[in-house]
Every structure is written in structure tokens, then in C-alpha cells.
Design a protein around this motif. Sequence first.
Motif, short mmCIF file in Angstrom:
data_model
loop_
_atom_site.label_atom_id
_atom_site.label_comp_id
_atom_site.label_asym_id
_atom_site.label_seq_id
_atom_site.Cartn_x
_atom_site.Cartn_y
_atom_site.Cartn_z
N LEU A 104 0.83 -1.19 0.00
CA LEU A 104 0.00 0.00 0.00
C LEU A 104 0.88 1.26 0.00
CD1 LEU A 104 -2.67 -1.05 2.65
CD2 LEU A 104 -2.80 -1.26 0.16
N TYR A 105 0.44 2.29 -0.71
CA TYR A 105 1.19 3.55 -0.76
C TYR A 105 1.06 4.28 0.57
CZ TYR A 105 1.19 2.62 -5.78
OH TYR A 105 1.35 2.02 -7.01
N LYS A 106 2.17 4.55 1.20
CA LYS A 106 2.16 5.04 2.59
C LYS A 106 1.56 6.44 2.73
CE LYS A 106 6.08 2.25 4.13
NZ LYS A 106 7.43 2.27 4.74
N ASN A 107 1.71 7.28 1.73
CA ASN A 107 1.25 8.66 1.88
C ASN A 107 -0.16 8.89 1.31
OD1 ASN A 107 1.98 8.30 -0.77
ND2 ASN A 107 2.97 10.29 -1.01
N VAL A 108 -0.89 7.82 1.06
CA VAL A 108 -2.24 7.91 0.51
C VAL A 108 -3.24 7.59 1.61
CG1 VAL A 108 -3.85 6.98 -1.21
CG2 VAL A 108 -1.42 7.24 -1.78
N LYS A 109 -4.37 8.30 1.61
CA LYS A 109 -5.39 8.06 2.62
C LYS A 109 -6.06 6.70 2.39
CE LYS A 109 -6.38 12.97 3.33
NZ LYS A 109 -7.40 14.05 3.23
N VAL A 110 -6.53 6.13 3.48
CA VAL A 110 -7.10 4.78 3.44
C VAL A 110 -8.23 4.68 2.41
CG1 VAL A 110 -8.46 3.11 4.77
CG2 VAL A 110 -6.44 4.19 5.80
N MET A 111 -9.21 5.60 2.48
CA MET A 111 -10.33 5.54 1.55
C MET A 111 -9.87 5.69 0.11
SD MET A 111 -13.57 5.11 0.97
CE MET A 111 -14.53 5.39 2.48
N ASP A 112 -8.98 6.63 -0.15
CA ASP A 112 -8.50 6.85 -1.51
C ASP A 112 -7.78 5.61 -2.04
OD1 ASP A 112 -9.52 9.39 -1.37
OD2 ASP A 112 -7.60 10.35 -0.92
N MET A 113 -6.99 4.97 -1.17
CA MET A 113 -6.24 3.78 -1.57
C MET A 113 -7.20 2.65 -1.95
SD MET A 113 -2.96 2.59 -1.59
CE MET A 113 -3.41 2.08 -3.24
N LEU A 114 -8.19 2.43 -1.11
CA LEU A 114 -9.12 1.33 -1.35
C LEU A 114 -10.02 1.60 -2.56
CD1 LEU A 114 -10.05 0.47 2.34
CD2 LEU A 114 -8.61 -0.86 0.80
N MET A 115 -10.42 2.83 -2.74
CA MET A 115 -11.23 3.17 -3.90
C MET A 115 -10.44 3.01 -5.20
SD MET A 115 -14.27 3.81 -2.83
CE MET A 115 -15.02 4.69 -4.19
N TYR A 116 -9.18 3.38 -5.16
CA TYR A 116 -8.31 3.22 -6.33
C TYR A 116 -8.20 1.74 -6.71
CZ TYR A 116 -3.93 2.86 -8.95
OH TYR A 116 -2.98 2.55 -9.88
N LEU A 117 -7.99 0.88 -5.70
CA LEU A 117 -7.86 -0.55 -5.97
C LEU A 117 -9.17 -1.15 -6.46
CD1 LEU A 117 -5.65 -1.51 -2.90
CD2 LEU A 117 -4.93 -1.33 -5.29
N ALA A 118 -10.30 -0.66 -5.93
CA ALA A 118 -11.61 -1.14 -6.41
C ALA A 118 -11.81 -0.75 -7.87
CB ALA A 118 -12.72 -0.55 -5.54
N GLU A 119 -11.39 0.46 -8.22
CA GLU A 119 -11.53 0.93 -9.60
C GLU A 119 -10.70 0.07 -10.55
OE1 GLU A 119 -11.49 5.16 -12.08
OE2 GLU A 119 -10.51 5.03 -10.12
N LEU A 120 -9.51 -0.36 -10.11
CA LEU A 120 -8.68 -1.22 -10.94
C LEU A 120 -9.37 -2.56 -11.24
CD1 LEU A 120 -5.09 -0.76 -9.41
CD2 LEU A 120 -6.01 0.22 -11.53
N LYS A 121 -10.25 -2.96 -10.34
CA LYS A 121 -11.00 -4.21 -10.52
C LYS A 121 -12.33 -3.99 -11.23
CE LYS A 121 -8.13 -6.93 -8.19
NZ LYS A 121 -7.46 -8.12 -8.76
N ASP A 122 -12.58 -2.76 -11.69
CA ASP A 122 -13.84 -2.42 -12.36
C ASP A 122 -15.04 -2.65 -11.46
OD1 ASP A 122 -12.59 -1.71 -14.80
OD2 ASP A 122 -12.47 -3.82 -15.37
N TYR A 123 -14.87 -2.38 -10.18
CA TYR A 123 -15.94 -2.57 -9.22
C TYR A 123 -16.70 -1.25 -9.05
CZ TYR A 123 -18.30 -4.50 -5.11
OH TYR A 123 -19.23 -4.98 -4.23
N PRO A 124 -18.04 -1.26 -8.96
CA PRO A 124 -18.81 -0.02 -8.83
C PRO A 124 -18.34 0.80 -7.62
CG PRO A 124 -20.27 -1.88 -9.24
CD PRO A 124 -18.91 -2.46 -9.01
N LEU A 125 -17.99 2.06 -7.85
CA LEU A 125 -17.35 2.87 -6.81
C LEU A 125 -18.31 3.22 -5.67
CD1 LEU A 125 -15.02 5.22 -8.87
CD2 LEU A 125 -14.53 3.00 -7.82
#
Length: 308
Positions: free
Chosen positions: A83-104
Motif C-alpha cells: 500500500l502507498y504510505k502517503n495515501v489516505k485509506v479511503m483513496d487507496m481502497l477506492m483506487y484498488l476497487a476501480e482497478l478491478k472495475d468494481y462499482p465505486l
Amino acid sequence: MEVFLKVDHLNKSFKGKPVLRDISFEVNKGEIMAILGPNGAGKSTTIRNIMGIMYPDEGAITFQGNREIPRNKVGYLPEERGLYKNVKVMDMLMYLAELKDYPLKKARERVLTYLKKFGLEGKEKASIEELSKGMGQKVQFIASILHEPEFLILDEPFSGLDPVSQELIKQEIRDLAATGTAILLSSHQMNVVEEMCDRLFLIHRGQKVIYSTLDDVKKEYANFKCTIKGTIRLEDVEGLPEVQRIEQKDDTTVMYLTKDVQVASWLKNLPEQIDIKELSIDRISLHEIFIDIAMDKNMLKEGAGANA
């Protein structure tokens, strides 16, 4: 049962040195399958081949019969955290969900639900580097399951977790399996594997050692042992029938019994003069089987059949 993952006769070498030798196993939907082995056995190489991080020299890996990795159906918790250390938790998880084409919108709702479930409520705006090791591990776990994968690889999922958090994660894993997720779990915590997994694949020096259900492994390998606490002279017990070997340390004597021993009858052979403060009889644990194989003690020669 429906097979999600099939690993078929995998071979892999590095600089001419074989690392995987004819590795084959399957993971069914709705089951928790353990892949075990000492450091350097080939577990990580196997997982990396499954994930397409590297490719086998020979053999095939298929997902529901297809060679292509269905990345939006696969969740992966690596042993090395990413996980990117300087990224907020929600932003990190939303980014990973988007990579999986999951509804945001759905992803955001699931993030908040999981943060609350795992004791991280209010941490969605914290950066990854602000979290403790255990908190970071829980966020990484959420990342692996957020997109509702059909197949989940968990590599040392309990690392850095306190006992309460371990129980929360274990229950979530069980719930995922109960809803049909195929789970491949790698862990050095044998007690957790013994508690949770339906089947196991034990690899050593790149080769299959055991591939069977946990129940069958116990029947094949887990002979009884008798543990006695008290002052006992070795000569008083070393001639007892149906004893494979004896280990003594301080005031504890452990006698490992043969495969077909009748425990109730065998107990009658204990000499009356020995000092017994405590006595217990149980089966050899998965931990002991693992240690035996990892250290080449060759104590399990009778149980060579659990490879179906």
C-alpha cells in the motif's frame, strides 16, 4: 464441487536449478485450501505463477477452465505489503476497487462497513503511514476482498494481528468460503491452518509431499503420542511395546506410538513404579508434521499415503 483453480504439472527453474517440480493441485469453490512448506520450499513461486507475476517453464494454470487470469474475480493479499504510505485509506481502497472495475458507490459503502467491522471506524481519512502494523494489515485484507472476488489468495494474512483481530479475520474468511469463494491460504501458523482449512498441499524442495483433506492427513500421519510429566527413568519405558521413539526433556517424557495402537490396552503396559504427575494422550499435530518434513527428521515413514 466446482473447480475454480487448477494447477497442472507445473515446473519452474531459475538458472538451471529446479524450484518447482511437477506441482499439481486444485482449489474448489467454497473451500479453504492451505499451501504450506518451509521457507524456500516453492510456495511463493507457485503463488506468483498463479498470479501471472512470473510464468512456468512447463505446465498449465487454468481458472474455471480458462488460461487467462480473471483479474476482477481474483483477490490477492501478498506477504510483502504494497500500500502507498502517503495515501489516505479511503483513496487507496477506492483506487484498488476501480482497478478491478468494481462499482465505486458500492465500494465506498463496503469500505465503511469493513472499517467498522475491523475496528477502524473513522480511519478512512488517515494515511497508510499513520496506521499501526496491525491496522495496515487489516486495510490490506479489506483491499483483497473489497471487490467480492470469487478466488482469493491470502499469503500470511494474520501477520502483525493481535488475537482479537485474528479472530475477526478468521471469521471473515470462513464467511467468504461459506458464500462460495475459493480460498488459497498460505501461513506458518499451523494451529490456524488446522482450525480453518478443508484441504492442504504441503510442498518441500519444490515437490509435493502431502495433498489431501485435513481429516485424511490426520488419519495417515497423526499417530498418537503419550505425554507424561513426572520423574521417569528412560530404562523404565524404553522397552514398552508399540513405541516408535521416546523424547525426554526436564520432567516431561513423550512416547510416540505406532500407527495402529489400541490406546486403552496400551496404557495397561505402563510400569506401576513410574512417577506420573500428569498424563495425556493426543494425536501428533499438524505443526509437528510440518516440523518433521521441514527438518527432514523422517519420523513419518508409515504415513506416506496422503497424496491423493
